[in-house]
Design an enzyme around this catalytic site. Structure first.
Site, mmCIF file in Angstrom:
data_model
loop_
_atom_site.group_PDB
_atom_site.id
_atom_site.type_symbol
_atom_site.label_atom_id
_atom_site.label_comp_id
_atom_site.label_asym_id
_atom_site.label_seq_id
_atom_site.Cartn_x
_atom_site.Cartn_y
_atom_site.Cartn_z
ATOM 1 N N ARG A 21 -18.493 63.991 30.890
ATOM 2 C CA ARG A 21 -19.507 63.209 31.623
ATOM 3 C C ARG A 21 -18.997 61.812 31.973
ATOM 4 O O ARG A 21 -19.790 60.873 32.070
ATOM 5 C CB ARG A 21 -20.811 63.086 30.822
ATOM 6 N N ARG A 25 -23.839 57.967 34.421
ATOM 7 C CA ARG A 25 -24.831 56.898 34.528
ATOM 8 C C ARG A 25 -24.475 55.606 33.798
ATOM 9 O O ARG A 25 -25.095 54.583 34.045
ATOM 10 C CB ARG A 25 -26.192 57.404 34.032
ATOM 11 N N ARG A 34 -25.275 57.029 43.431
ATOM 12 C CA ARG A 34 -26.360 57.995 43.219
ATOM 13 C C ARG A 34 -27.629 57.547 43.949
ATOM 14 O O ARG A 34 -28.350 58.364 44.521
ATOM 15 C CB ARG A 34 -26.630 58.145 41.715
ATOM 16 N N ASP A 71 -22.298 70.160 38.953
ATOM 17 C CA ASP A 71 -23.189 70.606 37.881
ATOM 18 C C ASP A 71 -22.983 72.102 37.680
ATOM 19 O O ASP A 71 -22.716 72.826 38.645
ATOM 20 C CB ASP A 71 -24.645 70.317 38.242
#
Length: 340
Positions: A21, A25, A34, A71
């Site tokens: 990951r 974020r 994003r 994803d």
């Protein structure tokens, strides 16, 4: 590429490092793109933006490999399932699979051809990535993807999936077999588009008891790995089944790297598996909140894996509120502390 050399147990000047990951974020640069994209799925489908966020951790943190931004659930999406991401809830399928008729409605023949946005992102990323940095393609394991398709989203107890497993194992095997065939072709296209390595994530491996894990999960991961290794022997395959430290004695198969989650004692994985595979992992992701905790873990893991083939990573994905400065510190510390 130092990452690829490590996958194949070759001697490397230092221990390569990346994070699951890592395009995510915790990076303000990621959050900006994003927001521009509008939502998570739109970002996955915009190959230029997906490529841009895939490259960010290489540029900002200096990791030794980029992993393509996507994803695991784009596969059932392109098989014909309606997917949406709900804030605070995660992925939701409005039409989960509960019987053979539901399965027959899905397109297993052409789904891999509808994922061009992933291949385009890979091509562009490989073009822009420095030649000494590896590009990782990936997919979810058939079991992990199937849990979402059957449950209709994330689950704490996997009751629908396990009900099917024990009441109607033939149907579950059929779902897993169909997914396996799609994923083989999907990963092959990723390799053709520029992926230098492949990782298969089995996030929900620990939901299965011993025999069922090998029967309904690992067996299908190995079918995918065998397909890739037979056709593309120079592409390393990484398997990451999370939470199965009690099952390590029976781990065997044609792949190159075994991902060790943070709940598995690394000494145990080393003693059981390092003679066969390069090990990847396994720092507890929450240690990234504190630099002293990072240093303690890095020193310990490097000591445990001394003279063994190793790729440094977290034992699961980086969390969204980790300070970027700590992530940079972690990667640099691994690379500098492990210089041979």
């Amino acid at each position: 590429m130092i990452f690829i050399d490590a996958c194949f147990k070759k001697t490397t000047p230092y221990t390569p490092a990346w994070m699951m990951r890592q395009a995510g974020r915790y990076l303000p640069e990621y959050m900006r793109i994003r927001q521009e994209a509008g939502d998570f799925l739109s970002l996955c489908k915009d190959y230029k933006k997906a490529s841009e966020v895939s490259l960010q951790p290489v540029e900002i943190l200096g990791v030794d490999a980029a992993i393509i931004f996507s994803d695991i659930l784009v596969v059932p999406l392109e098989m014909g399932m309606k997917l949406r991401f709900e804030k605070g809830e995660g992925p939701v399928f409005d039409n989960p699979i509960s019987n053979i008729e539901d399965l027959k409605k899905l397109d297993t023949q052409n789904a891999h051809q509808k994922l061009n946005y992933v291949y385009d992102a890979l091509k562009l990323t490989r073009e822009k990535l420095p030649k000494d940095k590896a590009l990782i393609g990936f997919c979810g394991s058939p079991w992990t993807i199937a849990t979402y398709m059957i449950e209709g989203g994330g689950s704490k107890n996997y009751a629908k999936c396990k009900k099917m497993l024990y009441q109607n194992p033939e149907l579950l095997h059929l779902i897993l077999s169909n997914l396996t065939e799609v994923l083989k072709l999907y990963l092959e296209e990723q390799i053709k588009a520029g992926a230098n390595a492949i990782q298969i994530f089995d996030s929900w491996a620990s939901a299965l008891e011993y025999n069922e894990f090998f029967n309904f999960s690992f067996n299908y991961m190995l079918k995918i790995s065998n397909f890739i290794k037979n056709k593309y022997p120079n592409i390393p395959v990484i398997l990451f089944p999370k939470g199965i430290s009690g099952y390590l004695d029976k781990i065997e198969g044609n792949f190159d790297v075994f991902g060790v989650d943070w709940s598995t004692p690394l000494e145990l994985a080393r003693d059981k598996l390092s003679h066969k595979y390069t090990l990847q992992g396994n720092m507890e992701p929450c240690r990234l909140y504190d630099k002293n905790s990072i240093k303690e873990s890095v020193d310990q893991i490097l000591q445990i894996m001394k003279n063994k083939a190793h790729i440094f990573n977290l034992g699961h994905g980086i969390l969204p509120d980790i300070p970027v400065e700590n992530a940079k510190y972690f990667i640099k510390l691994v690379q500098e502390s492990s210089i041979r």
